[in-house]
Design a protein around this motif. Structure first.
Motif, PDB file in Angstrom:
ATOM      1  N   SER A 145     -17.697  29.473  24.219  1.00  0.00           N
ATOM      2  CA  SER A 145     -18.929  28.721  23.971  1.00  0.00           C
ATOM      3  C   SER A 145     -19.567  29.199  22.681  1.00  0.00           C
ATOM      4  O   SER A 145     -19.472  30.376  22.325  1.00  0.00           O
ATOM      5  N   PHE A 146     -20.214  28.294  21.973  1.00  0.00           N
ATOM      6  CA  PHE A 146     -20.856  28.665  20.711  1.00  0.00           C
ATOM      7  C   PHE A 146     -22.098  27.820  20.482  1.00  0.00           C
ATOM      8  O   PHE A 146     -22.262  26.757  21.097  1.00  0.00           O
ATOM      9  N   THR A 147     -22.970  28.345  19.639  1.00  0.00           N
ATOM     10  CA  THR A 147     -24.043  27.537  19.071  1.00  0.00           C
ATOM     11  C   THR A 147     -23.949  27.722  17.564  1.00  0.00           C
ATOM     12  O   THR A 147     -23.245  28.621  17.078  1.00  0.00           O
ATOM     13  N   HIS A 148     -24.625  26.850  16.814  1.00  0.00           N
ATOM     14  CA  HIS A 148     -24.582  26.946  15.350  1.00  0.00           C
ATOM     15  C   HIS A 148     -25.064  28.337  14.939  1.00  0.00           C
ATOM     16  O   HIS A 148     -26.134  28.765  15.342  1.00  0.00           O
ATOM     17  N   TYR A 149     -24.279  29.045  14.161  1.00  0.00           N
ATOM     18  CA  TYR A 149     -24.559  30.402  13.669  1.00  0.00           C
ATOM     19  C   TYR A 149     -24.337  31.502  14.699  1.00  0.00           C
ATOM     20  O   TYR A 149     -24.646  32.658  14.436  1.00  0.00           O
ATOM     21  N   SER A 150     -23.805  31.168  15.866  1.00  0.00           N
ATOM     22  CA  SER A 150     -23.526  32.216  16.853  1.00  0.00           C
ATOM     23  C   SER A 150     -22.200  31.905  17.542  1.00  0.00           C
ATOM     24  O   SER A 150     -22.087  30.937  18.294  1.00  0.00           O
ATOM     25  N   TYR A 151     -21.202  32.747  17.225  1.00  0.00           N
ATOM     26  CA  TYR A 151     -19.848  32.537  17.741  1.00  0.00           C
ATOM     27  C   TYR A 151     -19.374  33.851  18.350  1.00  0.00           C
ATOM     28  O   TYR A 151     -18.568  34.567  17.750  1.00  0.00           O
ATOM     29  N   PRO A 152     -19.920  34.204  19.512  1.00  0.00           N
ATOM     30  CA  PRO A 152     -19.581  35.504  20.089  1.00  0.00           C
ATOM     31  C   PRO A 152     -18.121  35.566  20.528  1.00  0.00           C
ATOM     32  O   PRO A 152     -17.594  34.537  20.950  1.00  0.00           O
ATOM     33  N   PRO A 153     -17.440  36.703  20.397  1.00  0.00           N
ATOM     34  CA  PRO A 153     -18.019  37.961  19.920  1.00  0.00           C
ATOM     35  C   PRO A 153     -17.842  38.164  18.405  1.00  0.00           C
ATOM     36  O   PRO A 153     -18.159  39.248  17.916  1.00  0.00           O
ATOM     37  N   THR A 154     -17.363  37.146  17.673  1.00  0.00           N
ATOM     38  CA  THR A 154     -17.015  37.382  16.271  1.00  0.00           C
ATOM     39  C   THR A 154     -18.240  37.424  15.348  1.00  0.00           C
ATOM     40  O   THR A 154     -18.414  38.365  14.582  1.00  0.00           O
ATOM     41  N   TRP A 155     -19.027  36.373  15.396  1.00  0.00           N
ATOM     42  CA  TRP A 155     -20.134  36.249  14.429  1.00  0.00           C
ATOM     43  C   TRP A 155     -21.471  36.053  15.116  1.00  0.00           C
ATOM     44  O   TRP A 155     -21.550  35.365  16.137  1.00  0.00           O
ATOM     45  N   ASP A 156     -22.519  36.657  14.531  1.00  0.00           N
ATOM     46  CA  ASP A 156     -23.878  36.332  14.957  1.00  0.00           C
ATOM     47  C   ASP A 156     -24.645  35.788  13.746  1.00  0.00           C
ATOM     48  O   ASP A 156     -24.070  35.616  12.666  1.00  0.00           O
ATOM     49  N   THR A 157     -25.911  35.531  13.944  1.00  0.00           N
ATOM     50  CA  THR A 157     -26.689  34.843  12.904  1.00  0.00           C
ATOM     51  C   THR A 157     -26.760  35.609  11.587  1.00  0.00           C
ATOM     52  O   THR A 157     -27.062  35.022  10.551  1.00  0.00           O
ATOM     53  N   SER A 158     -26.468  36.903  11.623  1.00  0.00           N
ATOM     54  CA  SER A 158     -26.559  37.705  10.391  1.00  0.00           C
ATOM     55  C   SER A 158     -25.349  37.511   9.475  1.00  0.00           C
ATOM     56  O   SER A 158     -25.327  38.026   8.358  1.00  0.00           O
ATOM     57  N   ASN A 159     -24.339  36.786   9.931  1.00  0.00           N
ATOM     58  CA  ASN A 159     -23.100  36.655   9.153  1.00  0.00           C
ATOM     59  C   ASN A 159     -23.035  35.380   8.307  1.00  0.00           C
ATOM     60  O   ASN A 159     -21.983  35.085   7.732  1.00  0.00           O
ATOM     61  N   PHE A 160     -24.138  34.655   8.245  1.00  0.00           N
ATOM     62  CA  PHE A 160     -24.107  33.362   7.538  1.00  0.00           C
ATOM     63  C   PHE A 160     -25.096  33.281   6.386  1.00  0.00           C
ATOM     64  O   PHE A 160     -26.074  34.022   6.334  1.00  0.00           O
ATOM     65  N   HIS A 161     -24.780  32.358   5.476  1.00  0.00           N
ATOM     66  CA  HIS A 161     -25.705  32.031   4.385  1.00  0.00           C
ATOM     67  C   HIS A 161     -26.744  31.026   4.892  1.00  0.00           C
ATOM     68  O   HIS A 161     -26.393  30.094   5.618  1.00  0.00           O
ATOM     69  N   TYR A 162     -27.983  31.227   4.462  1.00  0.00           N
ATOM     70  CA  TYR A 162     -29.038  30.226   4.687  1.00  0.00           C
ATOM     71  C   TYR A 162     -29.627  29.975   3.311  1.00  0.00           C
ATOM     72  O   TYR A 162     -30.439  30.758   2.828  1.00  0.00           O
ATOM     73  N   CYS A 163     -29.157  28.945   2.632  1.00  0.00           N
ATOM     74  CA  CYS A 163     -29.440  28.854   1.197  1.00  0.00           C
ATOM     75  C   CYS A 163     -30.814  28.277   0.883  1.00  0.00           C
ATOM     76  O   CYS A 163     -31.245  28.295  -0.260  1.00  0.00           O
ATOM     77  N   GLY A 164     -31.504  27.748   1.917  1.00  0.00           N
ATOM     78  CA  GLY A 164     -32.886  27.350   1.694  1.00  0.00           C
ATOM     79  C   GLY A 164     -33.110  25.891   1.335  1.00  0.00           C
ATOM     80  O   GLY A 164     -34.250  25.448   1.235  1.00  0.00           O
ATOM     81  N   THR A 165     -32.056  25.127   1.166  1.00  0.00           N
ATOM     82  CA  THR A 165     -32.221  23.682   0.947  1.00  0.00           C
ATOM     83  C   THR A 165     -32.483  23.028   2.303  1.00  0.00           C
ATOM     84  O   THR A 165     -32.256  23.652   3.345  1.00  0.00           O
ATOM     85  N   PRO A 166     -32.935  21.787   2.335  1.00  0.00           N
ATOM     86  CA  PRO A 166     -33.107  21.114   3.628  1.00  0.00           C
ATOM     87  C   PRO A 166     -31.798  21.116   4.420  1.00  0.00           C
ATOM     88  O   PRO A 166     -30.763  20.689   3.916  1.00  0.00           O
ATOM     89  N   GLY A 167     -31.852  21.666   5.643  1.00  0.00           N
ATOM     90  CA  GLY A 167     -30.651  21.750   6.474  1.00  0.00           C
ATOM     91  C   GLY A 167     -29.631  22.738   5.935  1.00  0.00           C
ATOM     92  O   GLY A 167     -28.509  22.817   6.442  1.00  0.00           O
ATOM     93  N   ASN A 168     -30.026  23.498   4.912  1.00  0.00           N
ATOM     94  CA  ASN A 168     -29.111  24.437   4.241  1.00  0.00           C
ATOM     95  C   ASN A 168     -27.877  23.740   3.666  1.00  0.00           C
ATOM     96  O   ASN A 168     -26.852  24.373   3.419  1.00  0.00           O
TER      97      ASN A 168
END
Ligand SMILES: *[C@@H]1O[C@H](CO)[C@@H](O)[C@H](O)[C@H]1NC(C)=O
Length: 477
Positions: A145-168
């Motif tokens: 199971s996953f949600t956007h920016y959270s793919y346990p156990p591999t990635w959590d929200t700290s592993n992604f870019h958030y570039c600041g544009t609308p919707g990134n």
């Protein structure tokens, strides 16, 4: 619903990927072997992209046809856990690096690699390092199971870019920063400049290498800085024998494919566009000199008449199986005859919607010189398989004896070992051609049956409307 909206959103973004800036940051690394460097006579430089074939059917086809026909590589669809769904593009929405995909299990992948190797065929894996899934949540093909920016156990929200544009999302395709740190159609963009991300992506790459994978096709490479790809590739052991990178670039774009040539080959989409234009009324005589200084150089270019994106009008447009007047086949003949780049032949399927996934439950099936059950099996078409033999025979021999007496008629040789005539005109082309070939009787590899006599180095014949003739010293009658 987001599911379908995403596919629709992907099309315009990829199509409008055309920007304006001079290139910079040219790399000059030469420590990664390129297939082009090994493309000498006797080698097997032709790749088949077996789009959406499951791994068991790839294995069977390696043994039955691909190995004996002389193809060097099969490029297979992504092997990792992805979002669920029948559409082909689910493959490019990664959920984890567990090797359980709609194309098969880890064991199926390993068995395919071993079987293809036994048939003399190497395996290139379509590899997604740039991003994870674009949809908000779900369960992947391995049950995670996953949600956007959270793919346990591999990635959590700290592993992604958030570039600041609308919707990134990428909004300015002329901005290097946006193209490489914002999201491509909402696909969660991994922070590949960080050690944590690099180490895990390299571990995934090394897992593939441990199974015997020979090379990688790096999806969305343009959306990763070259320094990040170089760092990850540098950790692979053994090193891939071949790498090709998806970098969709037009003249004047901020990011150019040539920047990536220090890592491996680069897919040159300008070649695809030039071929489409030339065979669709622009005149194939233009192909005598059609590259420019911004294109990836021949030794680092990977070219195709169409890939899975372009045949759907995605990323760039191209000829496809429905193109009129035999142009798709004639263009593939040109691709395999002409020395520019390392050629990939797409082997795909018919569809009614551009989203449609593989027919026949993903089991690729061919019969004789064509496909069955919805598959096209372009790699079995007599002209394409015949031209693979031509390419293997001519190797890196120089282009010679070019003639183009009118805009849709060309003929040229490769050293004194091969000669091709392409008539994309609506009238037959009767002429005496200077071939450079040794005298003798040759079997045309386009028809696979007609014989032609070369005497005094010359061939006197008439090439039918929208047809071609190709002779080489490996196919004497
Ligand atoms: C071409 O030559 C080959 C080998 O001699 C022969 O088997 C074949 O029948 C010939 N093709 C035609 C169309 O005559």
């Amino acid at each position: 619903m987001k599911f379908f909206a995403l596919a629709a959103a992907l099309l315009p973004l990829l199509i409008t990927d055309a920007n304006a800036f001079p290139m910079s940051n040219l790399e000059s690394r030469t420590d990664y072997a390129s297939i082009a460097a090994r493309t000498t006579p006797g080698d097997k430089p032709v790749i088949i992209q077996l789009f959406q074939w499951n791994y068991a059917s790839v294995a069977a086809e390696c043994t039955e046809f691909i190995g004996p026909a002389g193809y060097g590589y099969v490029q297979v669809s992504p092997p990792t856990e992805s979002i669920s769904g029948s559409q082909w593009w689910t493959d490019y929405q990664v959920v984890s690096y567990t090797l359980t995909s709609k194309h098969g299990s880890r064991d199926d992948l390993k068995n395919m690699i071993d079987t293809c190797h036994a048939a003399g065929v190497k395996v290139l894996v379509d590899t997604v390092w740039n991003h994870m899934a674009g949809i908000d949540s779900g369960t992947g093909t391995a049950g995670d199971s996953f949600t956007h920016y959270s793919y346990p156990p591999t990635w959590d929200t700290s592993n992604f870019h958030y570039c600041g544009t609308p919707g990134n999302d990428i909004q300015d395709w002329q901005s290097r920063t946006q193209v490489q740190t914002c999201e491509l159609s909402n696909l969660a963009d991994l922070a590949t400049e960080t050690e944590t991300v690099r180490a895990k992506l390299a571990a995934f790459g090394n897992d593939l290498m441990s199974l015997g994978v020979d090379g990688l096709r790096l999806d969305a490479a343009k959306h990763m800085p070259t320094a990040d790809i170089s760092n990850i590739v540098g950790r692979l052991n053994p090193q891939p024998q071949y790498i090709t990178q998806e970098v969709v670039a037009g003249d004047g774009d901020t990011i150019q494919g040539s920047e990536y040539a220090g890592i491996g080959d680069v897919q040159e989409f300008r070649w695809t566009t030039a071929i489409q234009k030339a065979f669709s009324g622009g005149g194939i005589s233009s192909l005598q000199s059609f590259t420019d200084s911004q294109w990836t150089d021949s030794a680092h270019a990977n070219v195709f008449v169409a890939n899975h994106d372009t045949e759907r009008g995605n990323a760039a447009a191209s000829l496809n199986v429905n193109s009129p007047s035999n142009t798709y086949t004639l263009a593939n003949i040109f691709a395999l005859a002409h020395p520019y780049g390392t050629p990939t032949v797409l082997s795909s399927y018919t569809y009614s919607s551009v989203d449609d996934g593989a027919p026949n439950g993903g089991t690729g099936s061919c019969y004789g010189a064509g496909g069955v059950n919805g598959w096209l099996c372009q790699h079995r078409w007599t002209a394409i398989a015949g031209m693979t033999g031509f390419r293997n025979t001519v190797g890196s021999a120089a282009l010679t004896n070019w003639v183009s007496p009118s805009s849709d008629r060309i003929a040229f040789g490769r050293g004194n070992v091969g000669f091709v005539i392409i008539n994309n005109d609506d009238a037959a082309w009767g002429a005496t051609f200077t071939t450079g070939l040794p005298d003798g009787v040759y079997t045309d590899v386009i028809s696979g049956s007609a014989n032609f006599t070369v005497s005094g180095g010359q061939l006197k014949t008439a090439v039918p409307i929208r047809d071609a003739i190709a002779l080489h010293v490996g196919a004497k009658a």
